[in-house]
Motif scaffolding. Structure first.
Motif, PDB file in Angstrom:
ATOM      1  N   GLU A  82     -10.308  -2.739   1.718  1.00 53.48           N
ATOM      2  CA  GLU A  82     -10.556  -2.053   0.455  1.00 53.48           C
ATOM      3  C   GLU A  82     -11.955  -2.347  -0.080  1.00 53.48           C
ATOM      4  OE1 GLU A  82      -7.267  -3.439  -1.799  1.00 53.48           O
ATOM      5  OE2 GLU A  82      -5.846  -2.038  -0.895  1.00 53.48           O
ATOM      6  N   ASP A  83     -12.421  -3.591   0.071  1.00 55.17           N
ATOM      7  CA  ASP A  83     -13.751  -3.929  -0.419  1.00 55.17           C
ATOM      8  C   ASP A  83     -14.833  -3.281   0.433  1.00 55.17           C
ATOM      9  OD1 ASP A  83     -15.571  -5.113  -2.146  1.00 55.17           O
ATOM     10  OD2 ASP A  83     -15.721  -6.942  -0.969  1.00 55.17           O
TER      11      ASP A  83
ATOM     12  N   THR B  75     -12.490   6.622   8.141  1.00 57.27           N
ATOM     13  CA  THR B  75     -12.719   6.816   6.713  1.00 57.27           C
ATOM     14  C   THR B  75     -13.553   8.067   6.500  1.00 57.27           C
ATOM     15  OG1 THR B  75     -12.651   4.431   6.276  1.00 57.27           O
ATOM     16  CG2 THR B  75     -13.691   5.807   4.612  1.00 57.27           C
TER      17      THR B  75
ATOM     18  N   LEU C 203      -5.391   4.081   2.946  1.00 58.69           N
ATOM     19  CA  LEU C 203      -5.917   3.401   1.758  1.00 58.69           C
ATOM     20  C   LEU C 203      -6.646   4.412   0.890  1.00 58.69           C
ATOM     21  CD1 LEU C 203      -7.337   0.217   3.494  1.00 58.69           C
ATOM     22  CD2 LEU C 203      -5.302   0.331   2.068  1.00 58.69           C
TER      23      LEU C 203
ATOM     24  N   THR D 136     -14.887   0.477  -0.502  1.00 53.64           N
ATOM     25  CA  THR D 136     -15.403   0.696  -1.851  1.00 53.64           C
ATOM     26  C   THR D 136     -16.892   0.391  -1.954  1.00 53.64           C
ATOM     27  OG1 THR D 136     -13.256   0.147  -2.815  1.00 53.64           O
ATOM     28  CG2 THR D 136     -15.159   0.019  -4.275  1.00 53.64           C
TER      29      THR D 136
ATOM     30  N   VAL E 165       0.848  -1.181   0.000  1.00 53.89           N
ATOM     31  CA  VAL E 165       0.000   0.000   0.000  1.00 53.89           C
ATOM     32  C   VAL E 165       0.888   1.237   0.000  1.00 53.89           C
ATOM     33  CG1 VAL E 165      -1.831   1.211   1.186  1.00 53.89           C
ATOM     34  CG2 VAL E 165      -1.755  -1.273   1.268  1.00 53.89           C
TER      35      VAL E 165
ATOM     36  N   ASP F  57      -5.856  -6.328   3.979  1.00 55.29           N
ATOM     37  CA  ASP F  57      -5.876  -5.229   3.010  1.00 55.29           C
ATOM     38  C   ASP F  57      -7.063  -5.349   2.055  1.00 55.29           C
ATOM     39  OD1 ASP F  57      -3.592  -4.085   3.997  1.00 55.29           O
ATOM     40  OD2 ASP F  57      -2.275  -4.831   2.433  1.00 55.29           O
ATOM     41  N   ARG F  58      -7.234  -6.540   1.501  1.00 52.97           N
ATOM     42  CA  ARG F  58      -8.307  -6.742   0.526  1.00 52.97           C
ATOM     43  C   ARG F  58      -9.674  -6.552   1.154  1.00 52.97           C
ATOM     44  NH1 ARG F  58      -4.716 -11.017  -0.917  1.00 52.97           N
ATOM     45  NH2 ARG F  58      -5.976 -12.526   0.257  1.00 52.97           N
TER      46      ARG F  58
END
Length: 431
Positions: free
Chosen positions: A267-268, A221, A431, A271, A5, A263-264
């Motif tokens: 991010e999901d 976030t 991120l 998003t 990242v 991480d994945r």
């Protein structure tokens, strides 16, 4: 955490949130650590604060703080009336984990139609609010999206529950869909324990009990940008599901495979569900594999640990971001531990190089215990803490002393490796 990242050192949210008058009228919904949030705002601008919640602790939140009563189970209509009456420039949820978490979807629904007009309302949208407060919805979503979660089955009635528990024949965890923190959860060591589920309301989630080490991660976030504090170890998982009763350590190292999977997942979530504000992930790692246990739409009980390890208070970041300040990346300045100390335990004095601070219960954080002493300790090096804790009596902590030493030994082993990996465990992330 994972090295792949790569981002700038700070992220600026694009929308300005400071009112033209220069005085921020803020409505804080819930009292959980509201004093820290309001104080952080007041260090940056003039603040007119109103606390909405079931308990009037406005005097502890800040000078001149107003108060409006809200029941802990307030619905969206009650919250909409409060928003219309107060007309705040900024809305910030500080919902108490015990009794108020289910207010988050109601607040999202009340704020939803208005958020486009008032950008300072830092409230999770309905999709994320429901995801973080409904364990059945989270499990179904995880299975659909391929998130790493413990295997589980949603049961709609008692007969299906008995069938699933009996079929697995191994320790299981039963979770209510929408229960408050620390409630609506039952550990079943065998099928015979099934009748002892007081107050169970269907649907219920039956999940395989996770093994391994438990971890936590706090995030913030805003406008699609996310920052994370370093990962913390909560120690070895146990049947009691009480991470606050175990020693907690920040930073903690993760296997590369688990870090990449985390991480994945983050991010999901960002998003697809657009969190807006503070949140937290509770997860386990066993044999290098990640298992997400739950997400919470708030900062958690580890916020004190995050502040001690990094010098960056999560509530300070929350307040600064609401006023359009850049989001920093909180990096560990050393190693911090949260220690559940037994009353009456005779402990060796802390040597030079270790800062020790008690965590007494306060009006805005009633979750802090009074039947043991929760203590924060910080040192720049893991070896200093390890040497001190090794001198403690075996009964000094609620949990086994050896369990408290394991995360420190992992940090020490990583530092002494012939080809040590980059010290990514000390870095926060963006991120």
């Amino acid at each position: 955490m994972a090295d792949h990242v790569q981002h700038p050192s700070a992220v600026s949210p694009p929308a300005a949130r400071r009112p033209q008058s220069g005085v921020v009228r803020v409505l804080v919904v819930g009292e959980y650590r509201a004093d820290r949030f309001v104080a952080a705002l007041a260090r940056r601008t003039a603040v007119e604060a109103v606390l909405g919640g079931p308990t009037d602790v406005s005097a502890d939140v800040g000078p001149g703080c107003g108060y409006r009563y809200l029941p802990a189970d307030a619905g969206h209509q009650e919250l909409a009336v409060l928003l219309e009456d107060e007309r705040p420039d900024l809305v910030a949820p500080c919902l108490y984990p015990l009794g108020q978490e289910q207010m988050l979807p109601a607040l999202a629904r009340a704020c939803g139609p208005r958020q486009g007009l008032r950008r300072g309302w830092v409230v999770h949208p309905d999709t994320f609010a429901r995801l973080s407060t409904d364990k059945v919805l989270f499990q179904r979503t995880a299975e659909r999206r391929g998130w790493p979660v413990p295997p589980g089955v949603v049961c709609g009635d008692q007969a299906q529950l008995a069938t699933e528990v009996g079929r697995h024949g191994q320790p299981m965890m039963v979770k209510a869909a929408r229960a408050q923190s620390g409630q609506g959860r039952w550990y079943l060591p065998d099928p015979d324990a099934l009748p002892a589920l007081p107050g169970a309301v269907f649907p219920l989630l039956v999940q395989q009990v996770c093994q391994g080490e438990e971890f936590g991660l706090e995030l913030f976030t805003l406008d699609g940008h996310t920052v994370c504090w370093p990962v913390a170890s909560f120690g070895r998982l146990d049947a009691q599901c009480r991470p606050g009763w175990r020693a907690r350590t920040m930073p903690a190292r993760l296997p590369d495979s688990a870090a990449a999977a985390l991480d994945r997942f983050i991010e999901d979530v960002v998003t697809s569900f657009s969190p807006c504000g503070p949140w937290q992930i509770d997860f386990a790692v066993a044999e290098g594999k990640l298992a997400v246990l739950e997400i919470n739409g708030r900062f958690s009980g580890m916020a004190d640990l995050s502040r001690a390890a990094t010098g960056t208070d999560p509530y300070d970041v929350f307040a600064a971001a609401c006023l359009d300040a850049p989001l920093p990346v909180p990096a560990a300045l050393g190693v911090a531990m949260e220690l559940p100390v037994r009353h009456g335990a005779s402990l060796p004095p802390a040597p030079a190089g270790i800062r020790v601070r008690p965590q007494p219960p306060v009006a805005t954080n009633r979750a802090l215990p009074n039947h043991f002493r929760r203590t924060l300790a910080f040192a720049q090096e893991a070896a200093v803490l390890h040497s001190w804790l090794s001198q403690w009596p075996d009964n000094g902590l609620l949990a086994p002393l050896n369990d408290a030493l394991v995360p420190l030994e992992q940090l020490l082993a990583a530092a002494l490796a012939p080809d040590p990996q980059p010290a990514d465990d000390r870095r926060g992330r963006r991120l």
